[in-house]
Enzyme design. Sequence first.
Site, PDB file in Angstrom:
ATOM      1  N   GLU A  47       0.836  -1.200   0.000  1.00 29.41           N
ATOM      2  CA  GLU A  47       0.000   0.000   0.000  1.00 29.41           C
ATOM      3  C   GLU A  47       0.870   1.251   0.000  1.00 29.41           C
ATOM      4  OE1 GLU A  47      -3.221   0.091  -1.154  1.00 29.41           O
ATOM      5  OE2 GLU A  47      -3.594  -1.384   0.416  1.00 29.41           O
ATOM      6  N   HIS A  48       0.500   2.233  -0.808  1.00 27.27           N
ATOM      7  CA  HIS A  48       1.228   3.495  -0.950  1.00 27.27           C
ATOM      8  C   HIS A  48       2.636   3.282  -1.514  1.00 27.27           C
ATOM      9  CE1 HIS A  48      -1.757   6.153   0.925  1.00 27.27           C
ATOM     10  NE2 HIS A  48      -2.039   5.112   1.690  1.00 27.27           N
ATOM     11  N   THR A  49       2.852   2.142  -2.107  1.00 27.22           N
ATOM     12  CA  THR A  49       4.133   1.873  -2.772  1.00 27.22           C
ATOM     13  C   THR A  49       4.079   2.239  -4.249  1.00 27.22           C
ATOM     14  OG1 THR A  49       3.372  -0.401  -3.044  1.00 27.22           O
ATOM     15  CG2 THR A  49       4.887   0.025  -1.221  1.00 27.22           C
ATOM     16  N   GLY A  73     -17.703   2.067  -2.986  1.00 30.57           N
ATOM     17  CA  GLY A  73     -17.063   2.619  -1.805  1.00 30.57           C
ATOM     18  C   GLY A  73     -16.272   1.625  -0.982  1.00 30.57           C
ATOM     19  N   SER A 108     -12.557  -0.815  -6.739  1.00 31.49           N
ATOM     20  CA  SER A 108     -12.276  -0.189  -8.037  1.00 31.49           C
ATOM     21  C   SER A 108     -13.301  -0.514  -9.113  1.00 31.49           C
ATOM     22  CB  SER A 108     -10.863  -0.551  -8.507  1.00 31.49           C
ATOM     23  OG  SER A 108      -9.921  -0.126  -7.565  1.00 31.49           O
ATOM     24  N   SER A 109     -14.547  -0.177  -8.847  1.00 30.67           N
ATOM     25  CA  SER A 109     -15.593  -0.371  -9.850  1.00 30.67           C
ATOM     26  C   SER A 109     -15.363   0.515 -11.065  1.00 30.67           C
ATOM     27  CB  SER A 109     -16.973  -0.087  -9.244  1.00 30.67           C
ATOM     28  OG  SER A 109     -17.024   1.216  -8.698  1.00 30.67           O
ATOM     29  N   GLU A 125      -9.217   8.028 -16.896  1.00 28.51           N
ATOM     30  CA  GLU A 125      -9.612   8.449 -15.551  1.00 28.51           C
ATOM     31  C   GLU A 125      -8.825   9.678 -15.119  1.00 28.51           C
ATOM     32  OE1 GLU A 125     -10.871   6.638 -11.258  1.00 28.51           O
ATOM     33  OE2 GLU A 125     -10.801   5.412 -13.055  1.00 28.51           O
ATOM     34  N   ASP A 127      -5.134  -0.459 -10.367  1.00 24.10           N
ATOM     35  CA  ASP A 127      -6.522  -0.910 -10.421  1.00 24.10           C
ATOM     36  C   ASP A 127      -6.867  -1.468 -11.793  1.00 24.10           C
ATOM     37  OD1 ASP A 127      -6.567   0.082  -7.887  1.00 24.10           O
ATOM     38  OD2 ASP A 127      -7.775   1.843  -8.359  1.00 24.10           O
TER      39      ASP A 127
END
Length: 384
Positions: free
Chosen positions: A33-35, A121, A125-126, A159, A171
């Site tokens: 995460e956050h990498t 939510g 990643s919809s 996006e 994602d």
Amino acid sequence: MLTSQVAQKFQEIFASNGALLVRSPGRVNLIGEHTDYNNGFVLPAAVDKAIYLAIARRPDDEIQLFAMDLGQSYRGPIRPPLTPSALHWPNYILGIVEQLQGMGFTIGGFNCVFAGDIPLGAGMSSSAALENAVIFALNLIFGLGLDPMTMVRLSQKAENEFVGLQCGIMDMFASMFGRKDQVIRLDCRSLEYTYFPFKAPGLRILLLDTQVEHSLASSEYNVRRQQCEAGVKLVQRHHPEVKSLRDVTLEMLSAHVAPVDELIWRRCSFVVEENARVLSGTEDLLRGDLAAFGEKMYASHDGLSQKYEVSCAESDWLVGQVRGVEGVIGARQMGGGFGGCTINLVEEELIDGLVTRLAPLYREVMKRDLKWYIGRIEDGTSAV
């Protein structure tokens, strides 16, 4: 089955049975995460929650869209320049069209109906799943000849540029490249990737939704990026070859960052340690040592909470409640932080008992309802 429901709705609206059907999944990130924005490693997988889309060419230059879950329609010209819709959801589709037009492709009109069972939510990643579904479908019905990596890059650009969200590529990549019973170690610098087995009969992915909005996520996300960049600059004074935290060691941080700024040291050391956890975690998977992998998930959460400080009281409570519980292999905060879901690896037969115990406690302690979602690792974007 959503596939048949989407096909039926397409037939009802457009009086046609000739639609292409596409499934594009959401994703989870097991560790790392956050990498991504530090040119590091992530370990995502596609899941069995997806967007289902029916699409067919039109004889004119119109786009007609119907979002089943919202009961909303969109109609507009496909000729550039495309303008964003106030409805917002069509922009994920229009952004793909704009990217293809920018590459010089002539895209004709099309009809499209879609629906999904990806919880909104929950950090699965919809939006990336929808973008991948659209570009995969347009590639087929217009014969564009795009390879999967190009489609992933275009989904990300759509996006970033049309929707206006500065997301990374993970994602879209996981949604497109996912494989059943396998996780993907993605190098966010080179985009090289390797599949690792995640065959664990009876083990399921349990997402526990804190029901906390990510109100701080966007502003604090930018702050964390700046803090990581500040750490890199401190190291570069002594190691000019360093380009990002990917190139930094804990020894460099101890020598050149810790004496100057303890907060920046904590932020940067989490990222360096998290990259190491992804790399060693995949070795655990090769050995089939899920217990060791689970411990790295807990260590990841501890770092997110104490060093990177992007967790929240609700996530910390949920991880604390499952830590050490028999049948729970590992757990951590998933996603940008400040709410959203914790990801838990749990033996399937224990899930009902676990959530039955946690839900009333969570309501009592945190004054919120607990939601949960059960998933398994599945294939990526494909025609149905």
